[in-house]
Design a protein around this motif. Structure first.
Motif, PDB file in Angstrom:
ATOM      1  N   ARG A 167     -35.471  -2.590 -34.361  1.00 16.58           N
ATOM      2  CA  ARG A 167     -35.516  -2.720 -32.895  1.00 16.58           C
ATOM      3  C   ARG A 167     -34.099  -2.888 -32.363  1.00 16.58           C
ATOM      4  O   ARG A 167     -33.713  -2.286 -31.363  1.00 16.58           O
ATOM      5  N   LYS A 168     -33.332  -3.701 -33.046  1.00 16.00           N
ATOM      6  CA  LYS A 168     -31.962  -3.956 -32.578  1.00 16.00           C
ATOM      7  C   LYS A 168     -31.095  -2.707 -32.718  1.00 16.00           C
ATOM      8  O   LYS A 168     -30.244  -2.443 -31.865  1.00 16.00           O
ATOM      9  N   VAL A 169     -31.317  -1.956 -33.770  1.00 13.68           N
ATOM     10  CA  VAL A 169     -30.572  -0.704 -33.940  1.00 13.68           C
ATOM     11  C   VAL A 169     -30.900   0.233 -32.784  1.00 13.68           C
ATOM     12  O   VAL A 169     -30.010   0.867 -32.203  1.00 13.68           O
ATOM     13  N   ALA A 170     -32.175   0.305 -32.444  1.00 16.59           N
ATOM     14  CA  ALA A 170     -32.594   1.171 -31.339  1.00 16.59           C
ATOM     15  C   ALA A 170     -31.891   0.757 -30.046  1.00 16.59           C
ATOM     16  O   ALA A 170     -31.338   1.596 -29.320  1.00 16.59           O
ATOM     17  N   GLU A 171     -31.914  -0.540 -29.767  1.00 19.36           N
ATOM     18  CA  GLU A 171     -31.268  -1.009 -28.537  1.00 19.36           C
ATOM     19  C   GLU A 171     -29.766  -0.745 -28.549  1.00 19.36           C
ATOM     20  O   GLU A 171     -29.181  -0.366 -27.531  1.00 19.36           O
ATOM     21  N   TYR A 172     -29.200  -0.934 -29.700  1.00 20.74           N
ATOM     22  CA  TYR A 172     -27.761  -0.695 -29.843  1.00 20.74           C
ATOM     23  C   TYR A 172     -27.411   0.757 -29.529  1.00 20.74           C
ATOM     24  O   TYR A 172     -26.468   1.047 -28.783  1.00 20.74           O
ATOM     25  N   GLY A 177     -25.586   4.936 -25.248  1.00 19.29           N
ATOM     26  CA  GLY A 177     -25.812   6.120 -24.434  1.00 19.29           C
ATOM     27  C   GLY A 177     -26.679   7.201 -25.061  1.00 19.29           C
ATOM     28  O   GLY A 177     -26.841   8.277 -24.483  1.00 19.29           O
ATOM     29  N   ALA A 178     -27.238   6.940 -26.215  1.00 17.85           N
ATOM     30  CA  ALA A 178     -28.061   7.968 -26.867  1.00 17.85           C
ATOM     31  C   ALA A 178     -29.376   8.158 -26.122  1.00 17.85           C
ATOM     32  O   ALA A 178     -30.051   7.191 -25.775  1.00 17.85           O
ATOM     33  N   PHE A 201     -39.198   3.025 -33.313  1.00 17.76           N
ATOM     34  CA  PHE A 201     -39.999   3.800 -32.361  1.00 17.76           C
ATOM     35  C   PHE A 201     -40.543   2.930 -31.234  1.00 17.76           C
ATOM     36  O   PHE A 201     -40.654   3.366 -30.098  1.00 17.76           O
ATOM     37  N   GLU A 202     -40.876   1.704 -31.558  1.00 16.72           N
ATOM     38  CA  GLU A 202     -41.451   0.846 -30.527  1.00 16.72           C
ATOM     39  C   GLU A 202     -40.494   0.683 -29.348  1.00 16.72           C
ATOM     40  O   GLU A 202     -40.881   0.785 -28.186  1.00 16.72           O
ATOM     41  N   VAL A 203     -39.239   0.446 -29.683  1.00 13.10           N
ATOM     42  CA  VAL A 203     -38.248   0.277 -28.614  1.00 13.10           C
ATOM     43  C   VAL A 203     -38.011   1.591 -27.871  1.00 13.10           C
ATOM     44  O   VAL A 203     -37.975   1.627 -26.639  1.00 13.10           O
ATOM     45  N   ALA A 239     -28.126  10.738 -31.712  1.00 12.64           N
ATOM     46  CA  ALA A 239     -27.941   9.732 -32.771  1.00 12.64           C
ATOM     47  C   ALA A 239     -28.982   9.867 -33.864  1.00 12.64           C
ATOM     48  O   ALA A 239     -30.117  10.279 -33.619  1.00 12.64           O
ATOM     49  N   PHE A 240     -28.566   9.524 -35.091  1.00 18.88           N
ATOM     50  CA  PHE A 240     -29.464   9.461 -36.243  1.00 18.88           C
ATOM     51  C   PHE A 240     -29.632   8.005 -36.650  1.00 18.88           C
ATOM     52  O   PHE A 240     -28.642   7.285 -36.806  1.00 18.88           O
ATOM     53  N   PHE A 241     -30.875   7.595 -36.858  1.00 21.79           N
ATOM     54  CA  PHE A 241     -31.102   6.333 -37.557  1.00 21.79           C
ATOM     55  C   PHE A 241     -31.703   6.725 -38.897  1.00 21.79           C
ATOM     56  O   PHE A 241     -32.773   7.340 -38.963  1.00 21.79           O
TER      57      PHE A 241
END
Lengths: 328, 328
Positions: A167-172, A177-178, A201-203, A239-241
């Motif tokens: 979740r934090k990665v998503a927010e980051y 700007g992604a 995905f949730e975020v 961006a890629f996670f």
DNA sequence: CTGAAAGCGCTTACAG
DNA sequence: CTGAAAGCGCTTACAG
């Protein structure tokens, strides 16, 4: 092996009974200072060391921990192995190492562990077949699944808080700007990959950010091929996670090969923070797994269960932290 | 641990003596088919498995091999660990894993191995203190030094033929037209680095090729820093021979960072052929260590010595082969 | 081929 | 605090 020095030999030389020798070498038993000194001197002279097998036979306890590993290819695991060995040693436990090639551990793989009546077991990166699980339970041998989160409440498990971390990665990445992202998953049957995906995905869903998912396999090659496929395809994401670092390195190499500038054209975030993530050629931004804390949790639980078996099952999650480098 | 099922329990259920149960589970003992069947049925029903500790106590032999490792950071070693575990398992031996942080192994590190009276010991990447060596010898426990060539004739050692390999690397680079080379050494106190240097220099001397030597430490960082120093210095050599792959990857990254084209402007050869050497971003030409053959040699010797101790000491060297990739 | 018995090297009640 | 003795779960001569 040669005929070893026994407690009897020491007793004879020290002029005491064999029981007294035993008491000197057994923690918690009471001996007078005088006897202790005599025994220690004799033991030193003869080079005596207590036979662990006789000891285990009579006490019905061993000081051996079984460590079962699957993916030694991933540099994450040598690190884990080292820390476990060091931690257990501090408590007087030895590590019996077992390597398995199967996703699901067979009786065959752990037969030795059962034969040696290990005090506890750590299983990384694999599942237990029902039959094996039953064997451990019957023998009241505590088991911890490391880097796994179990759905069943039958065993204890310790892992990083993958859901929250992602979740934090998503927010980051959103903050960076992604607006269009890709998640590259690891093996679908691992809780780590599923949890990381779920949090991410949730975020993105909540924030209305576009994303695509690609299935891969937690290997460098897998990451590389997936990235090639994406780059050669329609649209490069912002961006890629990537579900672990080793895949993320493959992604970075594929991007470099295709002349895609990181982080200018697209960003990449991994997971684990293996040593190579910090290497000059990569500088990968990633989520650091708190291996030390995870190991401490695991060891703590096992020692408690060895002391007094309760069969307590629980999914413990430990927080990690984002390590920012040059790919974002 | 729970009260386990013993041979006595099985004997009672099967209606035979405890000795017969023992004979069924002990390889090489004679039992009639009828008895065997009765015992196996009863054992199956009760979930019997022989107690290894009682077994070892009476036979005075264990089926445990101690494996001592130092450098788990280098991806070469997980590979080695995996192969040893697999090989020993095939012969019914378990691996007790010990991690040491010292170049010279202290009694402390291997105390468990002695307490467990291991059948044999493999030591990778480290030396033995005299005191520890003596303990093993006194107890007639066979020891193999893996990836080391010993000067003393006190222990058996198995490694790649580093000398010959490095001669071939030198000739290969000369054939490629290199006239000025650099050797980046690993830790000076390792036989691997010394032998690789010796073979390499011998050929260059004979062929009148210029060279310089730089000391480093078998780590990525070490290779990186050394290469930076060279690149920023006077003259770029025609070729680098780097004492192991992980350093060579650091060298490649440093060269890339400084815009040096490989293999156009300079060539790089490593040693080991770790998995990453084949990664797309590196494509490192390197000498492959024949891990499988080295492991087989080690296991073979240990099994023979366990069978009948001779104390035979010998330095075995196994050939490897050059793996050509894109850095030459 | 099979069983009764000794013994591997320890720990641990039990007396003293 | 200390010693004599029992016993942990096996293997293995020794008789039969």
């Amino acid at each position: 092996m040669k005929a070893a020095v026994t407690a009897k030999d020491v007793a004879r030389l020290a002029g005491v009974s064999q029981s007294s020798v035993s008491r000197v070498f057994f923690d918690g038993a009471k001996v007078s200072e005088k006897t202790r000194n005599k025994v220690m001197a004799a033991a030193e002279e003869l080079g005596y060391r207590p036979n662990e097998f006789a000891r285990s036979l009579i006490t019905n306890r061993t000081r051996i921990i079984g460590l079962v590993m699957k993916g030694v290819q991933n540099p994450f695991y040598p690190q884990v192995l080292k820390q476990f060995t060091t931690a257990f040693k501090k408590w007087g436990y030895s590590v019996l190492f077992v390597h398995t090639n199967h996703d699901e551990i067979e009786t065959d793989d752990v037969e030795m562990l059962l034969n040696y009546n290990v005090a506890g077991v750590v299983i990384t990166d694999a599942e237990l077949s029902l039959q094996v699980a039953e064997e451990f339970r019957v023998n009241q041998i505590p088991v911890v699944f490391f880097n796994r989160k179990l759905d069943t409440d039958e065993f204890y498990s310790v892992c990083c808080n993958n859901f929250e971390a992602s979740r934090k990665v998503a927010e980051y990445l959103i903050d960076k700007g992604a607006e269009d992202m890709v998640y590259i998953a690891g093996n679908a049957n691992t809780s780590t990959s599923r949890e990381r995906q779920k949090g991410f995905f949730e975020v993105l869903d909540k924030r209305n950010v576009d994303y695509r998912k690609y299935a891969s396999d937690y290997t460098y090659e897998g990451g590389y091929k997936t990235a090639v496929q994406i780059v050669e395809g329609k649209q490069l994401p912002d961006a890629f996670f990537v579900a672990n670092d080793i895949m993320a390195l493959g992604v970075l190499d594929a991007l470099a090969k295709h002349g895609v500038a990181v982080p200018a054209e697209t960003k990449v975030v991994g997971f684990d923070n293996i040593e190579m993530a910090g290497w000059s050629s990569y500088g990968l931004t990633t989520w650091e797994q708190p291996i030390e804390k995870m190991v401490a949790e695991t060891v703590g639980y096992l020692l408690k269960e060895i002391e007094a078996y309760t069969g307590l099952a629980q999914a413990v999650e430990v927080d990690g932290s984002l390590v920012e480098r040059r790919t974002t």
